[in-house]
Scaffold this active site. Structure first.
Site, PDB file in Angstrom:
ATOM      1  N   MET A  33       0.837  -1.200   0.000  1.00 23.25           N
ATOM      2  CA  MET A  33       0.000   0.000   0.000  1.00 23.25           C
ATOM      3  C   MET A  33       0.877   1.258   0.000  1.00 23.25           C
ATOM      4  O   MET A  33       0.402   2.363   0.265  1.00 23.25           O
ATOM      5  CB  MET A  33      -0.943   0.001   1.206  1.00 23.25           C
ATOM      6  CG  MET A  33      -1.903  -1.187   1.178  1.00 23.25           C
ATOM      7  SD  MET A  33      -3.441  -0.914   2.048  1.00 23.25           S
ATOM      8  CE  MET A  33      -2.860  -0.604   3.701  1.00 23.25           C
ATOM      9  N   GLY A  34       2.176   1.086  -0.293  1.00 23.35           N
ATOM     10  CA  GLY A  34       3.048   2.238  -0.477  1.00 23.35           C
ATOM     11  C   GLY A  34       3.553   2.859   0.816  1.00 23.35           C
ATOM     12  O   GLY A  34       3.468   2.275   1.889  1.00 23.35           O
ATOM     13  N   HIS A  40       9.230  -2.928   3.329  1.00 22.45           N
ATOM     14  CA  HIS A  40       8.841  -3.098   1.912  1.00 22.45           C
ATOM     15  C   HIS A  40      10.070  -3.386   1.051  1.00 22.45           C
ATOM     16  O   HIS A  40      10.048  -4.272   0.183  1.00 22.45           O
ATOM     17  CB  HIS A  40       8.188  -1.816   1.387  1.00 22.45           C
ATOM     18  CG  HIS A  40       6.915  -1.436   2.062  1.00 22.45           C
ATOM     19  ND1 HIS A  40       6.800  -0.307   2.847  1.00 22.45           N
ATOM     20  CD2 HIS A  40       5.682  -2.011   2.054  1.00 22.45           C
ATOM     21  CE1 HIS A  40       5.564  -0.204   3.293  1.00 22.45           C
ATOM     22  NE2 HIS A  40       4.861  -1.235   2.840  1.00 22.45           N
ATOM     23  N   GLN A  64     -10.263  -2.905   2.367  1.00 24.87           N
ATOM     24  CA  GLN A  64      -9.767  -3.511   3.609  1.00 24.87           C
ATOM     25  C   GLN A  64      -9.776  -2.530   4.777  1.00 24.87           C
ATOM     26  O   GLN A  64      -9.355  -2.874   5.885  1.00 24.87           O
ATOM     27  CB  GLN A  64      -8.376  -4.113   3.404  1.00 24.87           C
ATOM     28  CG  GLN A  64      -7.256  -3.115   3.246  1.00 24.87           C
ATOM     29  CD  GLN A  64      -5.962  -3.802   2.833  1.00 24.87           C
ATOM     30  OE1 GLN A  64      -5.825  -4.280   1.717  1.00 24.87           O
ATOM     31  NE2 GLN A  64      -5.007  -3.889   3.750  1.00 24.87           N
ATOM     32  N   LYS A 156       5.509  -9.453   9.508  1.00 26.44           N
ATOM     33  CA  LYS A 156       4.910  -8.383  10.325  1.00 26.44           C
ATOM     34  C   LYS A 156       3.386  -8.533  10.364  1.00 26.44           C
ATOM     35  O   LYS A 156       2.756  -8.332  11.391  1.00 26.44           O
ATOM     36  CB  LYS A 156       5.335  -7.045   9.729  1.00 26.44           C
ATOM     37  CG  LYS A 156       4.413  -5.890   9.932  1.00 26.44           C
ATOM     38  CD  LYS A 156       4.742  -5.157  11.198  1.00 26.44           C
ATOM     39  CE  LYS A 156       3.804  -4.021  11.495  1.00 26.44           C
ATOM     40  NZ  LYS A 156       3.004  -3.513  10.419  1.00 26.44           N
ATOM     41  N   ASP A 157       2.790  -8.865   9.205  1.00 29.18           N
ATOM     42  CA  ASP A 157       1.343  -9.081   9.124  1.00 29.18           C
ATOM     43  C   ASP A 157       1.092 -10.594   9.119  1.00 29.18           C
ATOM     44  O   ASP A 157       0.682 -11.167   8.104  1.00 29.18           O
ATOM     45  CB  ASP A 157       0.790  -8.415   7.868  1.00 29.18           C
ATOM     46  CG  ASP A 157       0.976  -6.910   7.914  1.00 29.18           C
ATOM     47  OD1 ASP A 157       0.102  -6.221   8.448  1.00 29.18           O
ATOM     48  OD2 ASP A 157       2.028  -6.426   7.445  1.00 29.18           O
ATOM     49  N   VAL A 183      11.102  -6.492   9.542  1.00 27.67           N
ATOM     50  CA  VAL A 183      12.218  -5.547   9.651  1.00 27.67           C
ATOM     51  C   VAL A 183      11.869  -4.531  10.741  1.00 27.67           C
ATOM     52  O   VAL A 183      10.739  -4.016  10.781  1.00 27.67           O
ATOM     53  CB  VAL A 183      12.480  -4.841   8.306  1.00 27.67           C
ATOM     54  CG1 VAL A 183      13.608  -3.827   8.441  1.00 27.67           C
ATOM     55  CG2 VAL A 183      12.809  -5.874   7.231  1.00 27.67           C
ATOM     56  N   MET A 191       8.814  -1.881  11.659  1.00 29.12           N
ATOM     57  CA  MET A 191       8.568  -0.797  10.705  1.00 29.12           C
ATOM     58  C   MET A 191       7.159  -0.899  10.155  1.00 29.12           C
ATOM     59  O   MET A 191       6.652  -1.990   9.906  1.00 29.12           O
ATOM     60  CB  MET A 191       9.585  -0.859   9.570  1.00 29.12           C
ATOM     61  CG  MET A 191      10.952  -0.484  10.042  1.00 29.12           C
ATOM     62  SD  MET A 191      12.030  -0.139   8.663  1.00 29.12           S
ATOM     63  CE  MET A 191      13.559   0.138   9.555  1.00 29.12           C
ATOM     64  N   ARG A 194       2.377   3.267   9.159  1.00 27.13           N
ATOM     65  CA  ARG A 194       1.597   4.003  10.159  1.00 27.13           C
ATOM     66  C   ARG A 194       2.472   4.579  11.275  1.00 27.13           C
ATOM     67  O   ARG A 194       1.999   5.396  12.064  1.00 27.13           O
ATOM     68  CB  ARG A 194       0.494   3.119  10.751  1.00 27.13           C
ATOM     69  CG  ARG A 194      -0.637   2.837   9.767  1.00 27.13           C
ATOM     70  CD  ARG A 194      -1.822   2.173  10.436  1.00 27.13           C
ATOM     71  NE  ARG A 194      -2.994   2.140   9.582  1.00 27.13           N
ATOM     72  CZ  ARG A 194      -3.372   1.100   8.831  1.00 27.13           C
ATOM     73  NH1 ARG A 194      -2.648  -0.008   8.829  1.00 27.13           N
ATOM     74  NH2 ARG A 194      -4.454   1.164   8.085  1.00 27.13           N
TER      75      ARG A 194
HETATM   76  P1  AMP Z   1       1.621  -2.662   3.545  1.00 28.08           P
HETATM   77  O1  AMP Z   1       2.103  -1.648   2.548  1.00 28.08           O
HETATM   78  O2  AMP Z   1       1.665  -2.190   4.958  1.00 28.08           O
HETATM   79  O3  AMP Z   1       0.309  -3.292   3.142  1.00 28.08           O
HETATM   80  O4  AMP Z   1       2.680  -3.848   3.491  1.00 28.08           O
HETATM   81  C1  AMP Z   1       3.039  -4.462   2.275  1.00 28.08           C
HETATM   82  C2  AMP Z   1       3.818  -5.716   2.584  1.00 28.08           C
HETATM   83  O5  AMP Z   1       4.990  -5.367   3.320  1.00 28.08           O
HETATM   84  C3  AMP Z   1       3.028  -6.721   3.428  1.00 28.08           C
HETATM   85  O6  AMP Z   1       3.306  -8.039   2.970  1.00 28.08           O
HETATM   86  C4  AMP Z   1       3.590  -6.496   4.803  1.00 28.08           C
HETATM   87  O7  AMP Z   1       3.518  -7.644   5.625  1.00 28.08           O
HETATM   88  C5  AMP Z   1       5.041  -6.163   4.485  1.00 28.08           C
HETATM   89  N1  AMP Z   1       5.638  -5.414   5.593  1.00 28.08           N
HETATM   90  C6  AMP Z   1       5.121  -4.317   6.202  1.00 28.08           C
HETATM   91  N2  AMP Z   1       5.916  -3.945   7.226  1.00 28.08           N
HETATM   92  C7  AMP Z   1       6.942  -4.824   7.262  1.00 28.08           C
HETATM   93  C8  AMP Z   1       8.099  -4.987   8.090  1.00 28.08           C
HETATM   94  N3  AMP Z   1       8.354  -4.164   9.091  1.00 28.08           N
HETATM   95  N4  AMP Z   1       8.925  -6.012   7.834  1.00 28.08           N
HETATM   96  C9  AMP Z   1       8.674  -6.877   6.826  1.00 28.08           C
HETATM   97  N5  AMP Z   1       7.610  -6.787   6.009  1.00 28.08           N
HETATM   98  C10 AMP Z   1       6.752  -5.773   6.215  1.00 28.08           C
END
Ligand code: AMP
Length: 291
Positions: A33-34, A40, A64, A156-157, A183, A191, A194
């Site tokens: 989601m950028g 990421h 979502q 993380k998720d 990470v 990380m 948000r």
């Molecule tokens: P998001 O942009 O938050 O939807 O995350 C996109 C992808 O990056 C998802 O697969 C998350 O699980 C992954 N992600 C987000 N934060 C982290 C992190 N701190 N370490 C590893 N992967 C992450």
């Protein structure tokens, strides 16, 4: 790196990549989601190391978000994201407008059943199962648009990754799911896009989430096996920091059933509102030592 806005253009470009490699191009997809951070970028690096063609999707998926959530204020910076993805050697940044993904009349949803989507973040008292329905729907669409051989997600998720693994298994989707390690900032905070919402004092308190998980890991490595005792060790750290968890639960992997005793690796997951940021974190506790 090329920025792509439409499904039609993306398909044409990927068809050309496959033709150029006699049909054997290994395509990797990183859905996001950028507002990129190192989490990421670590997924992009892994994809770059393992695939011929790397597609990163950048789409803040409205389905979502609950109505009360931060869809409108979710941090966005496409220019910076484009630069960062380019720096990681990504081939295509797929950043469609909302109408490209959800055109007028769109009326189909993907719902992963079982208990997985109704506990933790999917608990009806919290974000509810609609959250994971939004995730499963957009991820299914992205898989259909890109046709990746491998898709990369973050630990993380953790619940999201389990939901997607089940989605892929239940629907026989021809994609391999890789889940990459969380990470963290140097003080342990996972990380997250948000984290941008945290004030200086919130940022201090936010450390309590990873510290709480660390206390549970310590209890387990000291020999504790009772779920109540392990969760209490984590809870004490949150209490000291005056962080009230939305949930703090020890659950089985991969079904996310509540457990009483830690006899096998299990997921300790936490969510808490800290200031304006809803934060989540988790660790896998293993009776022989944590990972
Ligand atoms: P998001 O942009 O938050 O939807 O995350 C996109 C992808 O990056 C998802 O697969 C998350 O699980 C992954 N992600 C987000 N934060 C982290 C992190 N701190 N370490 C590893 N992967 C992450």
């Amino acid at each position: 790196m090329k920025v792509v806005r439409t499904v039609g253009e993306l398909r044409a470009l990927l068809a050309e990549e496959r033709r150029a490699r006699a049909g054997s191009a290994r395509v990797g997809l990183v859905p996001t989601m950028g507002f990129f951070h190192e989490g990421h970028l670590s997924l992009m690096r892994q994809a770059r190391a393992e695939c011929d063609v790397v597609v990163v999707s950048l789409f803040v998926n409205p389905t979502q978000f609950a109505p009360s959530e931060d869809l409108d204020t979710y941090p966005r910076d496409e220019e910076r994201d484009t630069r960062l993805a380019d720096g990681e050697g990504v081939d295509y940044l797929f950043a469609p407008p909302t109408e490209e993904v959800y055109p007028p009349g769109f009326d189909t949803r993907v719902r992963v059943g079982g208990g997985l989507t109704t506990v933790l973040c999917g608990d009806p008292r919290r974000r509810g199962p609609d959250h994971f329905e939004g995730v499963a729907t957009v991820v299914t669409k992205l898989f259909t648009m890109v046709g990746p051989d491998v898709a990369y997600f973050g630990q993380k998720d953790a619940q999201q990754s389990l939901v997607i693994r089940k989605l892929v298994r239940d629907l026989d989707l021809p994609v391999h799911i890789e889940v990459c390690p969380t990470v963290r900032e140097s003080d342990g905070l996972a990380m997250s896009s948000r984290n941008a919402y945290l004030t200086v004092s919130d940022r201090e308190r936010a450390r309590a989430l990873s510290q709480a998980l660390g206390a549970a890991e310590q209890a387990v490595s000291d020999g504790e096996r009772s779920a109540d005792a392990v969760v209490s060790a984590a809870r004490a750290v949150l209490d000291t920091a005056e962080v009230e968890p939305e949930y703090l639960e020890l659950r089985s992997i991969p079904d996310l059933d509540l457990i009483d005793r830690l006899d096998e690796p299990a997921l300790l997951a936490v969510a808490a509102q800290v200031g304006q940021a809803r934060l989540i974190d988790n660790t896998i506790l293993t009776p022989g030592g944590s990972t």
